[in-house]
Design a protein around this motif. Structure first.
Motif, PDB file in Angstrom:
ATOM      1  N   ASP A  60       1.062  -1.097   0.330  1.00  0.00           N
ATOM      2  CA  ASP A  60      -0.401   0.258   0.505  1.00  0.00           C
ATOM      3  C   ASP A  60       1.105   1.208  -0.161  1.00  0.00           C
ATOM      4  O   ASP A  60       1.355   1.617   0.650  1.00  0.00           O
ATOM      5  N   TRP A  61       1.397   1.343  -0.723  1.00  0.00           N
ATOM      6  CA  TRP A  61       2.538   2.373  -1.405  1.00  0.00           C
ATOM      7  C   TRP A  61       1.786   3.432  -2.199  1.00  0.00           C
ATOM      8  O   TRP A  61       1.912   3.478  -3.870  1.00  0.00           O
ATOM      9  N   ARG A  62       0.956   4.962  -1.961  1.00  0.00           N
ATOM     10  CA  ARG A  62       0.244   5.852  -2.890  1.00  0.00           C
ATOM     11  C   ARG A  62       1.103   6.764  -2.901  1.00  0.00           C
ATOM     12  O   ARG A  62       1.702   7.539  -2.257  1.00  0.00           O
ATOM     13  N   VAL A  63       0.616   7.748  -4.336  1.00  0.00           N
ATOM     14  CA  VAL A  63       1.339   8.511  -4.475  1.00  0.00           C
ATOM     15  C   VAL A  63       0.374   9.362  -5.783  1.00  0.00           C
ATOM     16  O   VAL A  63      -0.422   9.355  -5.897  1.00  0.00           O
ATOM     17  N   LEU A  64       0.743  10.862  -4.912  1.00  0.00           N
ATOM     18  CA  LEU A  64      -0.002  12.049  -6.381  1.00  0.00           C
ATOM     19  C   LEU A  64       1.242  12.456  -7.123  1.00  0.00           C
ATOM     20  O   LEU A  64       2.519  13.346  -6.188  1.00  0.00           O
ATOM     21  N   PRO A  65       1.488  12.692  -8.443  1.00  0.00           N
ATOM     22  CA  PRO A  65       1.926  13.224  -9.037  1.00  0.00           C
ATOM     23  C   PRO A  65       2.499  14.822  -9.131  1.00  0.00           C
ATOM     24  O   PRO A  65       0.946  15.384  -9.558  1.00  0.00           O
ATOM     25  N   LEU A  66       3.366  15.487  -8.710  1.00  0.00           N
ATOM     26  CA  LEU A  66       2.691  17.177  -8.539  1.00  0.00           C
ATOM     27  C   LEU A  66       3.708  17.422  -9.911  1.00  0.00           C
ATOM     28  O   LEU A  66       3.503  18.426 -10.477  1.00  0.00           O
ATOM     29  N   ARG A  67       4.860  16.607 -10.499  1.00  0.00           N
ATOM     30  CA  ARG A  67       5.071  16.749 -11.831  1.00  0.00           C
ATOM     31  C   ARG A  67       5.515  15.542 -12.487  1.00  0.00           C
ATOM     32  O   ARG A  67       5.311  14.862 -11.746  1.00  0.00           O
ATOM     33  N   SER A  68       5.084  15.708 -13.445  1.00  0.00           N
ATOM     34  CA  SER A  68       5.027  14.168 -14.330  1.00  0.00           C
ATOM     35  C   SER A  68       5.316  14.568 -16.106  1.00  0.00           C
ATOM     36  O   SER A  68       5.141  15.488 -16.232  1.00  0.00           O
ATOM     37  N   PRO A  69       5.031  12.535 -16.796  1.00  0.00           N
ATOM     38  CA  PRO A  69       5.575  13.340 -18.008  1.00  0.00           C
ATOM     39  C   PRO A  69       3.635  13.791 -18.885  1.00  0.00           C
ATOM     40  O   PRO A  69       3.021  13.405 -18.556  1.00  0.00           O
ATOM     41  N   GLY A  70       3.900  15.423 -19.269  1.00  0.00           N
ATOM     42  CA  GLY A  70       3.212  15.921 -19.990  1.00  0.00           C
ATOM     43  C   GLY A  70       1.370  16.860 -19.313  1.00  0.00           C
ATOM     44  O   GLY A  70       1.217  16.455 -19.226  1.00  0.00           O
ATOM     45  N   GLY A  71       1.752  16.309 -17.391  1.00  0.00           N
ATOM     46  CA  GLY A  71       1.776  16.666 -16.377  1.00  0.00           C
ATOM     47  C   GLY A  71      -0.088  15.583 -16.339  1.00  0.00           C
ATOM     48  O   GLY A  71      -0.706  16.169 -15.536  1.00  0.00           O
ATOM     49  N   LEU A  84       6.441  13.724 -24.265  1.00  0.00           N
ATOM     50  CA  LEU A  84       6.275  14.874 -23.994  1.00  0.00           C
ATOM     51  C   LEU A  84       7.231  15.426 -23.047  1.00  0.00           C
ATOM     52  O   LEU A  84       7.562  13.883 -22.263  1.00  0.00           O
ATOM     53  N   PRO A  85       7.844  16.929 -22.491  1.00  0.00           N
ATOM     54  CA  PRO A  85       8.450  17.046 -21.290  1.00  0.00           C
ATOM     55  C   PRO A  85       7.535  17.105 -19.932  1.00  0.00           C
ATOM     56  O   PRO A  85       6.626  17.014 -20.092  1.00  0.00           O
ATOM     57  N   PHE A  86       8.003  17.467 -18.915  1.00  0.00           N
ATOM     58  CA  PHE A  86       7.840  16.386 -17.864  1.00  0.00           C
ATOM     59  C   PHE A  86       7.204  18.349 -17.393  1.00  0.00           C
ATOM     60  O   PHE A  86       7.568  18.828 -17.596  1.00  0.00           O
ATOM     61  N   ALA A  87       5.504  18.074 -16.487  1.00  0.00           N
ATOM     62  CA  ALA A  87       5.191  19.117 -16.114  1.00  0.00           C
ATOM     63  C   ALA A  87       4.634  18.977 -14.869  1.00  0.00           C
ATOM     64  O   ALA A  87       3.900  18.360 -14.514  1.00  0.00           O
ATOM     65  N   ALA A  88       3.604  20.089 -14.485  1.00  0.00           N
ATOM     66  CA  ALA A  88       3.062  20.719 -12.926  1.00  0.00           C
ATOM     67  C   ALA A  88       1.346  20.163 -13.351  1.00  0.00           C
ATOM     68  O   ALA A  88       0.963  20.467 -14.390  1.00  0.00           O
ATOM     69  N   THR A  89       1.026  19.415 -12.663  1.00  0.00           N
ATOM     70  CA  THR A  89      -0.298  18.858 -12.662  1.00  0.00           C
ATOM     71  C   THR A  89      -1.316  19.491 -12.136  1.00  0.00           C
ATOM     72  O   THR A  89      -0.147  20.187 -11.432  1.00  0.00           O
ATOM     73  N   SER A  90      -2.314  19.445 -12.144  1.00  0.00           N
ATOM     74  CA  SER A  90      -3.207  20.452 -11.515  1.00  0.00           C
ATOM     75  C   SER A  90      -3.260  20.878  -9.975  1.00  0.00           C
ATOM     76  O   SER A  90      -3.402  21.368  -9.100  1.00  0.00           O
ATOM     77  N   TRP A  91      -2.539  19.514  -9.065  1.00  0.00           N
ATOM     78  CA  TRP A  91      -2.134  19.502  -8.142  1.00  0.00           C
ATOM     79  C   TRP A  91      -1.111  20.563  -7.322  1.00  0.00           C
ATOM     80  O   TRP A  91      -1.606  20.812  -6.313  1.00  0.00           O
ATOM     81  N   LEU A  92      -0.043  20.293  -7.577  1.00  0.00           N
ATOM     82  CA  LEU A  92       0.688  21.418  -8.015  1.00  0.00           C
ATOM     83  C   LEU A  92       0.360  23.127  -7.567  1.00  0.00           C
ATOM     84  O   LEU A  92       0.941  23.332  -6.203  1.00  0.00           O
ATOM     85  N   ALA A  93      -0.664  23.946  -8.263  1.00  0.00           N
ATOM     86  CA  ALA A  93      -1.548  25.102  -8.353  1.00  0.00           C
ATOM     87  C   ALA A  93      -2.470  24.619  -7.402  1.00  0.00           C
ATOM     88  O   ALA A  93      -2.262  26.197  -6.984  1.00  0.00           O
ATOM     89  N   ARG A  94      -2.359  24.026  -6.207  1.00  0.00           N
ATOM     90  CA  ARG A  94      -3.440  23.828  -4.947  1.00  0.00           C
ATOM     91  C   ARG A  94      -2.097  23.386  -4.024  1.00  0.00           C
ATOM     92  O   ARG A  94      -2.612  23.887  -2.619  1.00  0.00           O
ATOM     93  N   ALA A  95      -0.663  23.845  -3.805  1.00  0.00           N
ATOM     94  CA  ALA A  95       0.077  23.150  -2.962  1.00  0.00           C
ATOM     95  C   ALA A  95       0.896  24.132  -3.349  1.00  0.00           C
ATOM     96  O   ALA A  95       2.500  24.304  -3.934  1.00  0.00           O
ATOM     97  N   PRO A  96       0.833  25.900  -3.140  1.00  0.00           N
ATOM     98  CA  PRO A  96       1.625  26.491  -3.370  1.00  0.00           C
ATOM     99  C   PRO A  96       3.126  26.568  -2.186  1.00  0.00           C
ATOM    100  O   PRO A  96       4.262  26.837  -3.294  1.00  0.00           O
ATOM    101  N   TYR A  97       3.246  25.956  -1.269  1.00  0.00           N
ATOM    102  CA  TYR A  97       3.959  25.965  -1.077  1.00  0.00           C
ATOM    103  C   TYR A  97       5.263  24.972  -1.541  1.00  0.00           C
ATOM    104  O   TYR A  97       5.891  24.570  -1.533  1.00  0.00           O
ATOM    105  N   LEU A  98       4.718  23.337  -1.662  1.00  0.00           N
ATOM    106  CA  LEU A  98       5.540  22.405  -2.018  1.00  0.00           C
ATOM    107  C   LEU A  98       6.370  23.054  -3.992  1.00  0.00           C
ATOM    108  O   LEU A  98       6.794  22.527  -4.023  1.00  0.00           O
ATOM    109  N   ALA A  99       5.162  24.079  -3.791  1.00  0.00           N
ATOM    110  CA  ALA A  99       6.237  24.486  -6.017  1.00  0.00           C
ATOM    111  C   ALA A  99       6.552  25.407  -5.722  1.00  0.00           C
ATOM    112  O   ALA A  99       8.221  25.264  -6.227  1.00  0.00           O
TER     113      ALA A  99
END
Length: 337
Positions: A60-71, A84-99
């Motif tokens: 049970d090892w789970r992931v939320l991608p913040l940057r991934s291929p093509g977002g 595609l290059p790596f790009a931000a997912t929509s979740w990164l916009a909701r996490a400004p400190y992590l960004a």
């Protein structure tokens, strides 16, 4: 910002397996952003092969991608060569400190993932390759939440990295993780290319012992003018081993596999390598002199197209060592576009 310290026992490489980096982050802000994201769709960690097939971890090892291929929000893996290059997912916009943390890393960042190991879960001993200074890519960790029962065993030494600290680990060495506690262990995991400014985060003694001659530094992209792109269009026999980018170079696999036909084609966004086996051609990034690395990868693997001699050179680097094989090329007719 705090002074950096080095940890872990010395190994045959002459370097410790882990080093604390010269930055600290606010644990409360990290936890707050994690709480805001825990209601989202954390997928189980998967590994991807060269043919695009994936395999889900049993743990049970789970992931939320913040940057991934093509977002791509479905990609929980670290990525590989692709269109595609790596790009931000929509979740990164909701996490400004992590960004902000990701942006502060002084190099180009590939994947950035929140990785959560559930209570009672463990991941058996394994190695992550190709990863490390000779391969041009490092893996960095920022612990967000943990407990005393959550441990990393890296090259035989037990680690309990604390929230808000910043770590480099040599995960090409044998390692395992386990969580015998009652709460999740969550880390921000950042994969990045290697540049000299990145060394400013490391303890001075670590850098002094490293030996930069065997470090594979990232080369910047040198864009080609539109008329010049077309001059690189060609066909050739692609060595089978060159397509195996999951840590295995020439000579590491049986040599009884056959070459397959491939082409370098021109698309609106640039040149691509197409061997007919992947779901989409791999984009090529020009690094100068007719040499291209694969989109989504490091300078560990590159293709040099000599248009005058009509030769393609397939290069795999490990530090200062090169392995090269050559094939003849044939220009593609204009009607082939």
């Amino acid at each position: 910002m705090t002074a950096a310290t080095t940890t872990a026992s010395e190994t045959s490489t002459g370097l410790p397996a882990a080093a604390r980096l010269a930055a600290t982050f606010d644990p409360d802000r990290l936890r707050a952003e994690l709480t805001a994201l825990t209601r989202d769709d954390w997928r189980r960690q998967r590994t991807y092969s060269e043919d695009g097939a994936s395999e889900e971890y049993a743990a049970d090892w789970r992931v939320l991608p913040l940057r991934s291929p093509g977002g791509d929000e479905r990609r929980t893996d670290a990525g590989g060569p692709g269109p595609l290059p790596f790009a931000a997912t929509s979740w990164l916009a909701r996490a400004p400190y992590l960004a902000e943390i990701i942006e502060s890393v002084p190099t180009s960042v590939r994947a950035a993932r929140l990785m959560s190991l559930a209570p009672g879960a463990s991941v058996e001993t394994h190695r992550d390759t190709p990863l490390g200074f000779p391969y041009g890519m490092l893996r960095l960790h920022v612990p967000i939440v943990t407990n005393d029962g959550a441990i990393l065993v890296l090259d035989g030494e037990v680690h309990r990295w604390q929230p808000g600290t910043f770590w480099y680990g040599d995960f090409s060495r044998p390692h395992s993780i386990a969580n015998t506690g009652t709460s999740n262990r969550v880390h921000l995991v950042i994969d990045c290319a290697i540049t000299r400014p990145l060394f400013d985060l490391f303890p001075p003694g670590f850098v002094d012992a490293l030996g930069v001659a065997d470090v594979l530094f990232e080369r910047p992209e040198i864009p080609l003018a539109l008329p010049e792109r077309a001059t690189f269009r060609c066909a050739f026999a692609l060595p089978e081993d060159f397509g195996h980018w999951s840590g295995e170079a020439f000579g590491d696999r049986p040599s009884d596999t056959a070459d397959r036909r491939a082409t370098v084609e021109e698309q609106p966004n640039g040149l691509v390598l197409d061997d007919g086996t992947a779901s989409a051609p791999i984009a090529l990034v020009h690094v100068g002199g007719g040499e291209f690395r694969l989109q989504g990868w490091t300078d560990e693997r590159s293709l040099h197209l000599d248009r005058h001699r009509r030769v393609a050179r397939f290069i795999i680097r490990t530090g200062s060592s090169w392995q090269v094989t050559e094939r003849e090329t044939t220009p593609l007719p204009a009607s082939h576009r």
